[in-house]
Design an enzyme around this catalytic site. Structure first.
Site, PDB file in Angstrom:
ATOM      1  N   ARG A  70       0.768  -1.245   0.000  1.00  0.00           N
ATOM      2  CA  ARG A  70       0.000   0.000   0.000  1.00  0.00           C
ATOM      3  C   ARG A  70       0.801   1.299   0.000  1.00  0.00           C
ATOM      4  NH1 ARG A  70      -4.003  -2.775  -2.002  1.00  0.00           N
ATOM      5  NH2 ARG A  70      -5.301  -3.925  -0.529  1.00  0.00           N
ATOM      6  N   ASN A 100       0.138  -1.863  -7.673  1.00  0.00           N
ATOM      7  CA  ASN A 100      -1.090  -1.048  -7.621  1.00  0.00           C
ATOM      8  C   ASN A 100      -1.108  -0.131  -6.400  1.00  0.00           C
ATOM      9  OD1 ASN A 100      -1.356  -3.553  -6.241  1.00  0.00           O
ATOM     10  ND2 ASN A 100      -3.572  -3.317  -6.150  1.00  0.00           N
ATOM     11  N   HIS A 182      -2.609 -11.711 -13.110  1.00  0.00           N
ATOM     12  CA  HIS A 182      -3.863 -11.860 -12.373  1.00  0.00           C
ATOM     13  C   HIS A 182      -4.896 -12.241 -13.422  1.00  0.00           C
ATOM     14  CE1 HIS A 182      -6.914 -10.407  -9.216  1.00  0.00           C
ATOM     15  NE2 HIS A 182      -7.619 -10.891 -10.235  1.00  0.00           N
ATOM     16  N   HIS A 236      -2.145 -16.472  -7.699  1.00  0.00           N
ATOM     17  CA  HIS A 236      -3.302 -16.893  -6.886  1.00  0.00           C
ATOM     18  C   HIS A 236      -4.359 -17.700  -7.664  1.00  0.00           C
ATOM     19  CE1 HIS A 236      -4.769 -13.258  -8.726  1.00  0.00           C
ATOM     20  NE2 HIS A 236      -4.421 -12.434  -7.754  1.00  0.00           N
ATOM     21  N   ASP A 307      -1.039 -13.007  -1.229  1.00  0.00           N
ATOM     22  CA  ASP A 307      -1.825 -11.901  -1.779  1.00  0.00           C
ATOM     23  C   ASP A 307      -2.282 -10.973  -0.659  1.00  0.00           C
ATOM     24  OD1 ASP A 307      -3.012 -10.326  -3.718  1.00  0.00           O
ATOM     25  OD2 ASP A 307      -4.848 -11.516  -3.833  1.00  0.00           O
TER      26      ASP A 307
END
Length: 442
Positions: A70, A100, A182, A236, A307
């Site tokens: 983050r 991200n 992803h 994932h 994740d």
């Protein structure tokens, strides 16, 4: 403890690269393992620190190859310092973080910014993916150091969503850097969002982003990977269909991972923890759990990632679909999997392979993932004899919650060692330790 000091771990049950265990001692010096033996005499070096590891099992430090920490831009959820402390508490000595953030990690400049922040803040080792957009192909070819290119084929909005086949093909066709996807089909997700609009039960999330959405994207990524013989990693993996696809058709240059939550949680979790169970790709059925487990045991799936994607309790308390997807995981992943080993689902050696050795191999991280002379002294001493529940008030992650709250687990880290330095010591963090930037066989 300075990085030039020696550390002597005594009386540990040491996991060797062969998968066998040795009861003995390990000596480290200058960030590396220098000796493993049944009994090592105390060095004359005055700066040696000794740990009595009687009753504890020594494993290579876990490497978490998919986290969202983050920083920058979303530090109210987590930051590199709090997340790396959570890693240390969980026995995770290295992580690979996703692009991200705000700003997105899509250029050398934004990659360098993260590396500089991590050097100042992280108590464990670190690496950062470069994110693909429709426009940044030159950056994807030259950014350094990075474990690979991250492509969001779905479950994303804005510049990081790359869902057109022509854009995807342009990325696969140029360069030889690892591509991590992803894999969810955005067109199908958009269509199903319209079909299920107005439903506020978070359980609908698993139907909107259904197994077919995952399978379609994985099929496309696999097709492009085979066309260009391009190194592909599927992040994932969540469905039985994808696992069976890879079981039938997995080129030697393709790898895949699974999260503990996709092995241990399923759609029934919505009834008990509500939006805390919401993530992308979503939780699936008990049948998917079983097929994913078997694929992991058989080597169809190569390793484990968390994740780790924290959000605040306030954000998670909103009404679906306004709730963000994601859950924290770095603190609980190793004890979750070691608890499964103690229950007979797998072995301790397999857990260490999935959470350390295989990750280092896939991302070509030198000198990580094994307890052997010359390897980095990134180690964790775990207690497999005692069980302790996941408690919210004991978590280091800034978000302060876990989907596994109340689960009674064994294999918690007693000591975590990063580069020969003791960063976690039976509940106490040494926040002066700093990890190092990982390298990736480049």
């Amino acid at each position: 403890m300075s990085s030039t000091s020696s550390l002597l771990i005594r009386h540990a049950r040491i996991l060797l690269p062969s998968g066998e265990f040795l009861l003995g001692d390990v000596l480290t010096r200058d960030r590396q393992i220098v000796e493993i033996a049944p009994n090592i005499p105390t060095p004359s070096d005055a700066a040696v620190t000794e740990i009595d590891a009687t009753g504890l099992t020594l494993l290579p430090g876990a490497i978490d190859p998919q986290v969202h920490f983050r920083e920058p831009g979303l530090e109210h959820k987590e930051d590199l310092f709090t997340a790396s402390c959570a890693c240390a508490k969980g026995g995770v000595t290295s992580f690979l973080e996703m692009p991200n953030t705000r700003p997105l990690t899509t250029t050398q400049q934004t990659l360098d910014d993260k590396l500089q922040r991590a050097a100042q803040k992280c108590v464990v080792n670190y690496g950062f993916f470069i994110g693909a957009t429709a426009e940044n192909l030159p950056d994807l070819l030259t950014a350094h150091p990075t474990p690979g290119i991250k492509i969001f084929m779905g479950s994303m909005h804005g510049a990081l969503l790359v869902d057109g086949e022509a854009y995807l093909e342009a990325i696969f066709a140029r360069g030889d850097r690892l591509i991590a996807v992803h894999a969810e089909d955005q067109a199908r997700i958009n269509q199903r969002r319209q079909e299920f609009a107005g439903i506020h039960d978070p359980a609908i999330h698993s139907q909107i982003q259904d197994n077919q959405a995952a399978l379609l994207a994985t099929q496309l990524a696999l097709k492009l990977s085979k066309k260009y013989q391009r190194r592909l990693h599927i992040l994932h993996m969540s469905t039985a269909e994808e696992a069976e696809l890879l079981r039938q058709d997995k080129p030697s240059w393709v790898t895949a991972e699974v999260t503990p939550q996709h092995l241990l949680l399923n759609t029934s979790a919505y009834e008990t923890i509500g939006t805390w169970a919401q993530m992308n790709p979503p939780l699936r059925s008990p049948h998917d759990n079983e097929v994913l487990w078997q694929a992991l045991l058989d080597g169809v799936i190569d390793f484990i990632a968390t994740d780790h994607a924290p959000h605040t309790l306030e954000e998670k308390a909103q009404q679906y679909p306004n709730t963000p997807s994601g859950m924290p995981g770095v603190e609980t992943s190793l004890p979750l999997m070691l608890t499964q080993a103690m229950q007979g689902r797998c072995t301790v050696a397999q857990v260490s392979h999935w959470m350390s050795t295989a990750v280092a191999k896939a991302y070509e991280i030198p000198n990580k993932g094994a307890i052997a002379p010359g390897y980095d002294a990134d180690l964790v001493l775990v207690d497999l004899n005692n069980y302790h529940p996941v408690r919210r008030e004991e978590l280091q992650t800034k978000c302060g919650w876990s989907p596994f709250e109340g689960w009674n687990l064994t294999g918690w880290a007693a000591y975590t060692i990063v580069g020969g330095q003791l960063v976690y010591d039976r509940g106490k963090l040494n926040t002066q330790v700093r990890g190092q930037a990982l390298s990736f066989g480049e």
